[in-house]
Motif scaffolding. Structure first.
Motif, short mmCIF file in Angstrom:
data_model
loop_
_atom_site.label_atom_id
_atom_site.label_comp_id
_atom_site.label_asym_id
_atom_site.label_seq_id
_atom_site.Cartn_x
_atom_site.Cartn_y
_atom_site.Cartn_z
N ASP A 4 -32.38 77.41 -55.71
CA ASP A 4 -33.08 76.21 -55.25
C ASP A 4 -32.45 74.94 -55.81
OD1 ASP A 4 -34.19 77.29 -57.77
OD2 ASP A 4 -35.43 75.48 -57.71
N LEU A 5 -31.68 75.06 -56.88
CA LEU A 5 -30.96 73.89 -57.39
C LEU A 5 -30.01 73.35 -56.33
CD1 LEU A 5 -30.23 75.20 -60.97
CD2 LEU A 5 -31.38 73.04 -60.46
N ILE A 6 -29.50 74.23 -55.49
CA ILE A 6 -28.61 73.84 -54.39
C ILE A 6 -29.40 73.56 -53.13
CG2 ILE A 6 -26.68 74.58 -52.93
CD1 ILE A 6 -25.89 74.07 -55.86
N SER A 7 -30.25 74.51 -52.73
CA SER A 7 -30.93 74.42 -51.44
C SER A 7 -31.92 73.25 -51.35
CB SER A 7 -31.66 75.73 -51.14
OG SER A 7 -32.65 75.99 -52.11
N SER A 8 -32.42 72.77 -52.50
CA SER A 8 -33.38 71.68 -52.48
C SER A 8 -32.75 70.32 -52.26
CB SER A 8 -34.16 71.66 -53.80
OG SER A 8 -33.30 71.39 -54.89
N ARG A 9 -31.43 70.27 -52.26
CA ARG A 9 -30.71 69.00 -52.06
C ARG A 9 -29.97 69.07 -50.73
NH1 ARG A 9 -31.16 70.08 -57.47
NH2 ARG A 9 -31.55 68.27 -58.83
N LYS A 10 -30.41 68.27 -49.79
CA LYS A 10 -29.94 68.35 -48.41
C LYS A 10 -28.43 68.33 -48.28
CE LYS A 10 -30.07 65.77 -44.04
NZ LYS A 10 -30.62 64.57 -43.35
N HIS A 11 -27.78 67.35 -48.87
CA HIS A 11 -26.34 67.20 -48.68
C HIS A 11 -25.55 68.19 -49.53
CE1 HIS A 11 -27.96 63.23 -47.39
NE2 HIS A 11 -27.13 63.45 -46.39
N VAL A 12 -26.05 68.50 -50.70
CA VAL A 12 -25.40 69.53 -51.53
C VAL A 12 -25.48 70.87 -50.83
CG1 VAL A 12 -25.54 70.82 -53.70
CG2 VAL A 12 -25.79 68.33 -53.71
N ASN A 13 -26.63 71.17 -50.24
CA ASN A 13 -26.81 72.45 -49.55
C ASN A 13 -25.89 72.55 -48.34
OD1 ASN A 13 -28.35 74.99 -49.28
ND2 ASN A 13 -28.99 74.07 -47.35
N ALA A 14 -25.76 71.47 -47.58
CA ALA A 14 -24.86 71.48 -46.41
C ALA A 14 -23.42 71.69 -46.86
CB ALA A 14 -25.00 70.17 -45.64
N TRP A 15 -23.04 71.03 -47.93
CA TRP A 15 -21.70 71.19 -48.51
C TRP A 15 -21.48 72.63 -48.93
CZ3 TRP A 15 -21.23 71.82 -54.04
CH2 TRP A 15 -19.92 71.82 -54.53
N TRP A 16 -22.46 73.20 -49.64
CA TRP A 16 -22.31 74.58 -50.10
C TRP A 16 -22.20 75.56 -48.93
CZ3 TRP A 16 -20.51 77.71 -53.33
CH2 TRP A 16 -20.89 79.06 -53.34
N GLU A 17 -23.04 75.39 -47.93
CA GLU A 17 -22.97 76.28 -46.77
C GLU A 17 -21.62 76.18 -46.08
OE1 GLU A 17 -26.31 75.52 -44.26
OE2 GLU A 17 -27.71 76.58 -45.58
N ASP A 18 -21.07 74.99 -46.06
CA ASP A 18 -19.75 74.77 -45.45
C ASP A 18 -18.65 75.48 -46.25
OD1 ASP A 18 -17.10 73.46 -45.18
OD2 ASP A 18 -18.13 72.13 -43.80
N ILE A 19 -18.55 75.17 -47.53
CA ILE A 19 -17.41 75.70 -48.30
C ILE A 19 -17.53 77.20 -48.55
CG2 ILE A 19 -16.96 73.45 -49.34
CD1 ILE A 19 -18.11 74.52 -51.97
N SER A 20 -18.77 77.71 -48.69
CA SER A 20 -18.93 79.14 -48.97
C SER A 20 -18.74 80.00 -47.74
CB SER A 20 -20.30 79.41 -49.60
OG SER A 20 -21.34 79.10 -48.70
N SER A 21 -18.70 79.38 -46.56
CA SER A 21 -18.49 80.14 -45.32
C SER A 21 -17.01 80.24 -44.94
CB SER A 21 -19.26 79.51 -44.17
OG SER A 21 -18.74 78.22 -43.84
N ARG A 22 -16.14 79.63 -45.71
CA ARG A 22 -14.71 79.69 -45.41
C ARG A 22 -14.22 81.13 -45.53
NH1 ARG A 22 -12.30 74.63 -45.34
NH2 ARG A 22 -10.22 75.48 -45.80
N PRO A 23 -13.46 81.62 -44.55
CA PRO A 23 -12.96 83.01 -44.60
C PRO A 23 -12.17 83.31 -45.87
CG PRO A 23 -12.65 82.10 -42.42
CD PRO A 23 -13.09 80.96 -43.29
#
Length: 218
Positions: A185-204
């Motif tokens: 939740d430290l990540i998911s509770s922050r809109k822009h941090v969460n979007a960034w994390w979802e982006d970079i962690s989905s890289r093949p």
């Protein structure tokens, strides 16, 4: 035979930082397992490569190099015209990359590594989680992530609108924070941090590494 040999351990965040960088740069490598569970990192053969007895260590021709952040910077420079450009295209962009790399190492990594270690590693070794240390680190990390939230409200990635070494360095520890520590939740509770994390962690390139990140043998 691949040009670069990586001595490491699949559960090691530092090892996985290097492996992801190699994938981003499209560099072939040979992986040599250093089994931390059997103490292989403290045996003379490995200590001859890395006197500190930690992973990873790479061998690239005559060069033997340890310390993960030094390794990824070396790889990003050596293979600059290959794969993903992790340093930016101008001096100013490169300066911002290095700035946020330093933020990761100095401000982000200390609290997140404490959280991950206390919640996941200490109990595995038969110890008890220091809840006070966890809470203190959560508070520190929250303040850092608030700064990230502001930064990422203005740019897609930390150094600008391009994925860089600065983002890559966050992948391994954040993976454990989100997927294994119960503190995602430290990540998911922050809109822009969460979007960034979802982006970079989905890289093949990262997914290829993450699928092997385990604390135990299967």
């Amino acid at each position: 035979m691949a040009a670069i040999k990586v001595h490491g351990f699949h559960a090691s965040t530092a090892t996985n930082m290097v492996l992801c960088c190699l994938n981003e740069k499209q560099v072939e490598y040979d992986f040599v397992l250093v089994d931390l569970l059997t103490g292989a990192h403290k045996k003379p053969q490995y200590l001859a490569l890395n006197p500190f007895g930690v992973v990873p260590t790479i061998q690239d021709g005559d060069l033997t190099l340890f310390e993960s952040r030094a390794i990824v910077r070396y790889l990003a420079q050596k293979f600059r015209g290959q794969g993903t450009d992790l340093l930016g295209s101008t001096l100013s962009e490169e300066a911002l990359v290095y700035q946020w790399c330093e933020v990761e190492g100095q401000s982000f990594d200390p609290p997140v590594s404490t959280i991950v270690s206390q919640i996941l590693l200490v109990p595995m070794r038969g110890g008890s989680t220091d809840e006070a240390a966890v809470e203190m680190s959560i508070e520190k990390l929250g303040k850092v992530l608030d700064i990230y939230e502001e930064r990422l409200s203005k740019s897609k990635y930390l150094a600008g609108d391009f994925f860089s070494l600065a983002d890559l360095q966050h992948l391994p520890h954040t993976h454990y924070l989100v997927n294994a520590s119960g503190k995602g939740d430290l990540i998911s509770s922050r809109k822009h941090v969460n979007a960034w994390w979802e982006d970079i962690s989905s890289r093949p390139t990262w997914q290829k590494v993450a699928e092997n990140m385990k604390f135990h043998r299967e």
